[in-house]
Write a protein that holds these residues in place. Structure first.
Motif, PDB file in Angstrom:
ATOM      1  N   MET A   9      37.802 -38.967 -48.505  1.00  0.00           N
ATOM      2  CA  MET A   9      36.455 -38.527 -48.358  1.00  0.00           C
ATOM      3  C   MET A   9      35.485 -38.796 -49.481  1.00  0.00           C
ATOM      4  O   MET A   9      34.381 -39.292 -49.449  1.00  0.00           O
ATOM      5  N   HIS A  39      35.071 -42.328 -49.408  1.00  0.00           N
ATOM      6  CA  HIS A  39      34.043 -42.790 -48.195  1.00  0.00           C
ATOM      7  C   HIS A  39      32.646 -42.653 -48.839  1.00  0.00           C
ATOM      8  O   HIS A  39      31.798 -43.447 -48.662  1.00  0.00           O
ATOM      9  N   TYR A  40      32.433 -41.579 -49.555  1.00  0.00           N
ATOM     10  CA  TYR A  40      31.048 -41.269 -50.104  1.00  0.00           C
ATOM     11  C   TYR A  40      30.714 -42.179 -51.143  1.00  0.00           C
ATOM     12  O   TYR A  40      29.657 -42.607 -51.370  1.00  0.00           O
TER      13      TYR A  40
END
Lengths: 377, 377, 377
Positions: free
Chosen positions: B303, B306-307
């Motif tokens: 994640m 992802h960001y």
């Protein structure tokens, strides 16, 4: 564009084909020590499915073909099969440190046909959208069987002559030996019998050898797993309606199965290199040169058929490739049985480690490129 | 709809996937004593075809990818692979009745990656139409190899320390023993030599152990059948035009072959349960909890990527699943060779009987559901 | 067109089907001594995939079916399975030189069902576009298990009676023998014990034999590889969403895999012919006649269901074909375990060498043609 650039472009394009890619990939991972193994059962079923598909294609095509077209190419296939053995007999066998019988067996294997190499050629022809007669694959046995038969017959004739000469020499020296010995008849009552009975034994042997039986060799070739799968496929293509299984199974899986087999052949080629080191280095030279020489001879004969009877350029490529190929499945056991005194390391090593990669990786793109350049120019 | 109901719905939907169905089916029929056997040759070729397909997909994708995107996820994969071993070292290994070396080996296996589990995740992602980077499967070796290397290095350092301590204690007690003995030099001329020569031997051993060679472990991992098939696929995808065999063979057969492999893994999981009973029950607890813990750590890191760099949610799921998975093919032989004193029943039983079913049946739907809920909310 | 010409035309058309073609082809190449071998691992996975596909089809169909329709055909399947054993018991077993236990075992095998023969029938029905209930394949265990159970029970009851009679005769002759001997009690203290302890032993044996346990036979049948693959397929078809693997894998490969299996069965049939020569020639007569007789009985019962409950004509054909078929995979090991004194050469030879080719090559086209003629007239 000129002939040579056309040819070069086609040649390079074919090296990107997955068929050749998997072959080279197999050699590379074997060289890097990969523990990847394709189980033997899988190899067997792949060979079955490839040759069944080739047979079914051929059988279905023959139904709608004018088979008189096949006569000239088939005759040329027979001629090349026989010729290849004699080439080995009068080149490879004459080289230093090369055992004559091994050389004849090697010639037989290089004259025989590899179903996998032929499958690779058919795939590349289709990838290049080059048309060919569907019955062209049926030329396989017309080259394969004469080559094996010729090799076994020539080897046995040679062994026979050698034995005769040796026997003659032996009985001569025996006579010389006997003539020099003081003979005491009573002491050695059976002495004179020995050479004569020996000679009779040899005579029997020779007469047995002189009659090398050809039919069992033909039969054994036809019964081999590769050839019998292809012939069964031809029969089923001729006499049944196999379209449903052909279109849903044998045809769509063909290329993928071939890619696995190419990988196996690449790995196998690498692992057989060691065997080649045990025999005379002339085998390496032969294995590199012979596929191209045989291929060019067949290509030339194929071109004659092209101009004489309209044999397609794709068909010419197939004829050249089966001439360039050397047998990997059915050939070795037949030769082992037919010429038991030949050293399998010599002929199998030469064929698997060098002959086959040269045939697939060099001869196929070469003859395909040549045909495209002839067709395109 | 709120986050949790979204997640629950997705979770239940995935349990009906044929991939999970075949896994559970395999366990059920094995529990019912079915005599169904999928031959080993078939398992081998299925694993080859799955990983070749994954490799080909990856190789073709990498050709058109900006590989700098891969740096952060790959670094996270390496980090998770190493971390998992240390988690096992400082949790499982500290539990009562658990042998430290066995625990480290188990950590290595749970850090290593299962190609089949990854294949199942890719299939479920496609079934759920969740996009992911095609190179994501290439994260496999970035987690697999560091985990195995770390486990073998950590285990050998531990064994080394133990030996040193034991040797120290031994030589001490030897000295104590000697100091307490009345020494009669003439009687035992070589007596003092013994401890010193022993110490030298131990010193040699230790120095050999201290230099645990990392490269052979990396090499052995890369040469394993699963990883070398995938790497070959990547190379062929990069350097040749494999579209024809990919579309006609490797891609369409993927799901079906996976279903057979899932069945085998289910049957295997059941049959390995017995082995688990022989080792401490803490292995059962570890095998249930570890895949989820490892998966959550990787999901969290994913994640971040992802960001930070736009790593897709599908890619995050793949990273989490390969962290949750434990190696079934290439890991065990590497560990057996690298940590010969570890008990294979412990690590193979824990991984095959519990770790893999948990990873496939629980972790995949869990992380997929989580990603869908995050993406949908 | 009249009934008989319709039937004849249909019959001839089906002989061109690739399914039958491969069966006959297998016999021909085996007869010609081909060295073609389909590895055992391939046979196993083919049987698995065929029966998994049949099960998945059935399971998906049952979801949308009114299962009360299945009651009558299932009851008829059970009846035929039991009846077939009694037919063998009171015909084959009464013939000269035929061992009664061998005959009962043969009846069990001919009552049991061949998954491959059923697969061939389903393929031919689809080729002829003749509709049938998708659950019809699920009639398989309803005939298979009762036949095997009945055969084992009947054989054991027979052996039991024989033993009793023999034991009675023996103890009588023992008594006669003893009564004729001058008894010197002191010399042979345990002499009288012998017959009584022997009788007790026999009594125990008999009571064990009298309670032939039925459940283990049922269980063993259900656990056999063929039946458990089909039942697993039904379960997966019922409880999961297997459409993706069904459409991409099990369904399209079905016919092609069947063609390989037919080839294997043809080759196997030829190679088993030798075994038949060792047993009484009445087995040959039985193997030719029984499949047709059993098929006609089932066809008749199926027609009752057709008129009574609307069972489709395609379903009637399937019922007739599974009655005509004899088990090739799961039956023999169950029978070998259940009737260890029966001679496997007798029942396996009869079934594989003659029963199966007759069922596939004669019974399928016959009953299919009959149903088409009935439907078309």
């Amino acid at each position: 564009m000129d002939f040579f650039s056309l040819f070069l472009m086609d040649f390079v394009k074919q090296l990107q084909s997955p068929t050749l890619g998997f072959l080279i990939g197999g050699m590379v991972i074997a060289a890097l020590g990969s523990e990847l193994v394709i189980p033997e059962a899988i190899n067997q079923i792949i060979v079955f499915m490839l040759l069944m598909k080739i047979g079914l294609t051929g059988g279905q095509a023959i139904r709608n073909s004018n088979l008189t077209e096949m006569i000239l190419p088939a005759a040329f296939a027979v001629a090349v099969g026989i010729l290849v053995v004699f080439i080995a007999r009068y080149t490879l066998a004459k080289l230093p440190k090369v055992n004559t019988v091994d050389a004849i067996a090697t010639g037989g294997l290089f004259g025989a046909v590899s179903g996998s190499t032929m499958a690779a050629a058919l795939t590349l022809l289709e990838e290049q959208k080059m048309p060919y007669e569907a019955w062209a694959a049926a030329l396989y046995p017309f080259m394969d069987i004469p080559a094996l038969v010729t090799a076994i017959v020539v080897a046995n004739i040679y062994l026979n002559h050698k034995k005769k000469r040796r026997a003659a020499g032996e009985s001569l020296s025996k006579q010389e030996y006997l003539s020099k010995q003081p003979v005491a008849a009573g002491d050695y009552p059976n002495q004179e019998d020995y050479p004569s009975s020996r000679q009779e034994y040899l005579r029997k042997q020779q007469s047995a050898d002189n009659r090398v039986k050809i039919w069992p060799i033909v039969q054994e070739s036809l019964q081999g797993p590769a050839l019998s799968a292809m012939l069964l496929g031809i029969a089923l293509g001729l006499f049944t309606q196999p379209e449903s299984v052909y279109k849903s199974f044998y045809d769509p899986l063909f290329r993928g199965l071939l890619s696995i087999l190419m990988l196996v052949m690449g790995m196998e080629a690498w692992s057989r290199l060691g065997e080649l080191r045990k025999v005379a280095q002339w085998y390496v030279v032969y294995s590199v040169v012979a596929p191209l020489v045989h291929g060019f001879i067949a290509f030339g004969l194929g071109m004659i058929a092209h101009y004489a009877t309209g044999f397609s350029l794709g068909g010419v490529v197939i004829l050249a490739v089966i001439a360039a190929s050397s047998s990997d499945i059915s050939g070795p056991p037949t030769l082992r049985a037919g010429i038991p005194s030949a050293n399998p390391s010599a002929y199998i090593g030469a064929s698997t480690a060098i002959g086959t990669p040269i045939a697939i990786g060099l001869a196929i793109p070469l003859f395909l490129g040549l045909a495209q350049a002839i067709g395109g120019s």
